[in-house]
Design an enzyme around this catalytic site. Structure first.
Site, PDB file in Angstrom:
ATOM      1  N   HIS A  55     -19.892 -31.202 -17.627  1.00 30.36           N
ATOM      2  CA  HIS A  55     -18.454 -30.966 -17.819  1.00 30.36           C
ATOM      3  C   HIS A  55     -17.882 -31.836 -18.947  1.00 30.36           C
ATOM      4  O   HIS A  55     -17.340 -31.341 -19.930  1.00 30.36           O
ATOM      5  CB  HIS A  55     -17.707 -31.303 -16.525  1.00 30.36           C
ATOM      6  CG  HIS A  55     -18.195 -30.581 -15.311  1.00 30.36           C
ATOM      7  ND1 HIS A  55     -18.014 -29.243 -15.127  1.00 30.36           N
ATOM      8  CD2 HIS A  55     -18.848 -31.029 -14.211  1.00 30.36           C
ATOM      9  CE1 HIS A  55     -18.532 -28.893 -13.958  1.00 30.36           C
ATOM     10  NE2 HIS A  55     -19.047 -29.944 -13.383  1.00 30.36           N
ATOM     11  N   ASP A  69     -11.942 -40.932 -16.116  1.00 31.73           N
ATOM     12  CA  ASP A  69     -12.067 -41.492 -14.759  1.00 31.73           C
ATOM     13  C   ASP A  69     -13.542 -41.718 -14.432  1.00 31.73           C
ATOM     14  O   ASP A  69     -14.097 -41.080 -13.554  1.00 31.73           O
ATOM     15  CB  ASP A  69     -11.430 -40.544 -13.730  1.00 31.73           C
ATOM     16  CG  ASP A  69     -11.966 -39.111 -13.833  1.00 31.73           C
ATOM     17  OD1 ASP A  69     -12.542 -38.749 -14.894  1.00 31.73           O
ATOM     18  OD2 ASP A  69     -11.846 -38.347 -12.863  1.00 31.73           O
TER      19      ASP A  69
END
Lengths: 393, 393
Positions: free
Chosen positions: B316, B60
């Protein structure tokens, strides 16, 4: 408080104070054992001077509740105002019977017992009872005769509110079961959180798995709605969770192999415990407290062997009472605790350290903070309990 | 696998293997950096021999998604089969546009993009979008022109199923967003969990606070029902949570003060990171990857300063891709993960280490286990990412 006198003792090297620690005026974490001894001696002196901490124990006896109540009775630092009863290890009616029985067994019928709620704060009646942990009677299946005494004619919640009003800011409630009675006390008197001195809660599992299921600890699971009310009520709260009590083990054999296997990430080193067999010491001792406990605790050892594969028992309830006796044996952090009340993680306690600025308002935003115990001087807790139980009055 | 060859290198002292560790055949935790270098060299050799790991990245984009995709493109250990898109940092339509744009920006339009679901597995349309983290466009508010390429005429789930059938047991899905597409792939083909090689999930917060709220991590919060389906589907899963990715920091200043403040109990020492300023190094470098990233990552640094009070950004997504590139940089534990789907802790991941025998059947009982990352060689991850991004093809 008299513990401040410890700072006047120059012969003891002061440990570095952790930035996050127990901020109570009694609390000096990292205190070496030698100072603990001095502290306890000063504690006894203070007790003699009538400065004892007024305590109500909310309890569901329960084998480790029995240990905890005995420790409280044998601790000159505490003045036990009364026992209040709740469901949890057993149903409330049996908890009341057991509380009266325990006081009778050691000749302390002067302590009042107030019976608590039989249902959760939301009136749920189907409650989980831990007969496989403590026996069908809650006290090791010993078939004790019924006690002669009766509970006082007052509910647990009313008793708590009354005592808080009698001694504003001075009463400590040590809650060893589900938190229904405390939630009812808040409902009965919304000023109760401000009037009560401190609430020490045995409840929750912070950053580790629970004991009812991977999410939930038994006391919070017993009434999650009540627990969420209490944790967010604004009182001075110290929560002692499984992450701490699972470090405090009464060993059952000199060669026991203790591993804290249920912690998902934190692997506590419990090797200091394995050199002695606490159970044998209790069995060889002739105090009435030790004699009584040795009679009932077999099933509690069996449960720990079956559930955790250890030859020892966790000292949940005694550790929580000892947090009132000598707060310096624990250190804690501070933040907001909310309780999940539905779904597969019902009864889960989630601690927010309030250090992150979240993008949105959360269920934790703006809620009062509580203290959560992080470390414990486990050998000192076990020693203190053993000292108290192995001698008579 | 070729990593086994490392055992033949006698000049490197082997670290003691932890009893709980990453059991993948690639994984040798505790490997010192010198061996990592050898491993990467062997990895390059293996890649040259056509043994590249086939990877689909479900994404995303997202600033750290861009970093992760670039690392994948620059890693000879991986063969990127395609990108699939999902909502999360941005809506799915924008995720697709950004995926196509990123490939175009670095001249890799040979990689197909398959568009994923626009709604959660339960058809919820109101989705949390993290524009305050990545910008309104997901890529630092740079107003990039629309890409010329189009996504393939196949849904993300269908693409995953097709690739798993083409290369049974050989495809790794690296999931960097909510897990809706993977849940849809399981619905589309119930044998998908057995056909897929591995699923590496950036998701969850294990024993620490979340990043959306104290309970939940953003990707799991994005579709908790899908996440619970995926975690319990029986596939070979490795979850990389905030407890690991918050240890991997790209520093923004030579004098930055990095503290992992959101961990409630675990205080990671990040001092190794503060001696260098990774951002400056990237800015001084002329590779197309570094140039592009330096353009977009300002807002990401701003967010970390506002939310976490740090001068650096958490890596991340790149860490999760690097878990595919070099699994030996992480160690993990194994157990059952379930996701809370309702209430104030919606999106919470609860890991059961399966070591305790509970008194009753729980929601975790009998469920397939997954691996959860516990430690990471953070400096090595940052170094590896920097190496890959600071050179051109």
């Amino acid at each position: 408080m008299f513990f401040r006198l410890l700072f006047l003792l120059p012969e003891f090297p002061w440990s570095t104070r952790d930035p996050i620690q127990y901020p109570d005026s009694w609390g000096y974490p990292g205190v070496p054992v030698s100072r603990v001894v001095v502290a306890l001696w000063l504690g006894s002196m203070a007790a003699a001077e009538g400065e004892r901490k007024k305590v109500i124990i909310d309890t569901d006896p329960g084998i480790d509740d029995a240990m905890a109540i005995f420790v409280a009775l044998r601790s000159p630092e505490l003045q036990l105002l009364g026992l209040t009863t709740t469901f949890g290890n057993v149903h409330t009616a049996l908890a009341t019977r057991n509380a009266l029985h325990l006081l009778e067994a050691v000749g302390r019928t002067d302590i009042p017992v107030a019976e608590g709620s039989h249902v959760t704060i939301k009136k749920a009646a189907k409650l989980r009872i831990a007969s496989f942990v403590h026996g069908a009677d809650g006290l090791g299946n010993q078939d004790f005769p019924p006690p002669a005494a009766k509970p006082v004619d007052q509910s647990a919640a009313a008793f708590m509110v009354e005592q808080a009003n009698l001694y504003p800011g001075q009463v400590t409630v040590v809650a060893l079961g589900p938190l229904t009675n405390l939630a009812l006390a808040i409902e009965l008197d919304p000023s109760f959180p401000k009037k009560i001195g401190q609430i020490i809660i045995l409840g929750g599992a912070y950053s580790i798995n629970g004991n009812v299921n991977p999410a939930a600890e038994a006391n919070i699971f017993g009434d999650p709605d009540a627990a969420d009310m209490v944790f967010t009520c604004g009182a001075d709260i110290l929560a002692v969770g499984l992450n701490v009590t699972h470090q405090v083990v009464l060993t059952g054999s000199a060669f026991c192999n203790v591993t804290i296997s249920e912690a998902p990430f934190l692997h506590f080193d419990t090797s200091p415990f394995v050199t002695d067999a606490d159970r044998e010491k209790l069995e060889q001792c002739d105090s009435k407290y030790a004699r009584y406990l040795c009679k009932i605790m077999g099933i509690y050892f069996d449960y720990h062997k079956d559930a955790y594969f250890i030859k020892g028992v966790y000292l949940h309830d005694p550790t929580t009472v000892i947090a009132a006796v000598n707060p310096s044996l624990l250190t804690c952090t501070e933040g907001v605790v909310r309780v999940q009340t539905v779904g597969i993680t019902k009864g889960l306690t989630i601690f927010d350290n309030t250090k992150k600025r979240y993008g949105e308002i959360t269920a934790w935003s703006g809620m009062p903070t509580v203290k959560v115990a992080v470390t414990v001087d486990a050998p000192a807790v076990v020693d203190l309990m053993m000292q108290r139980l192995m001698t008579d009055d």
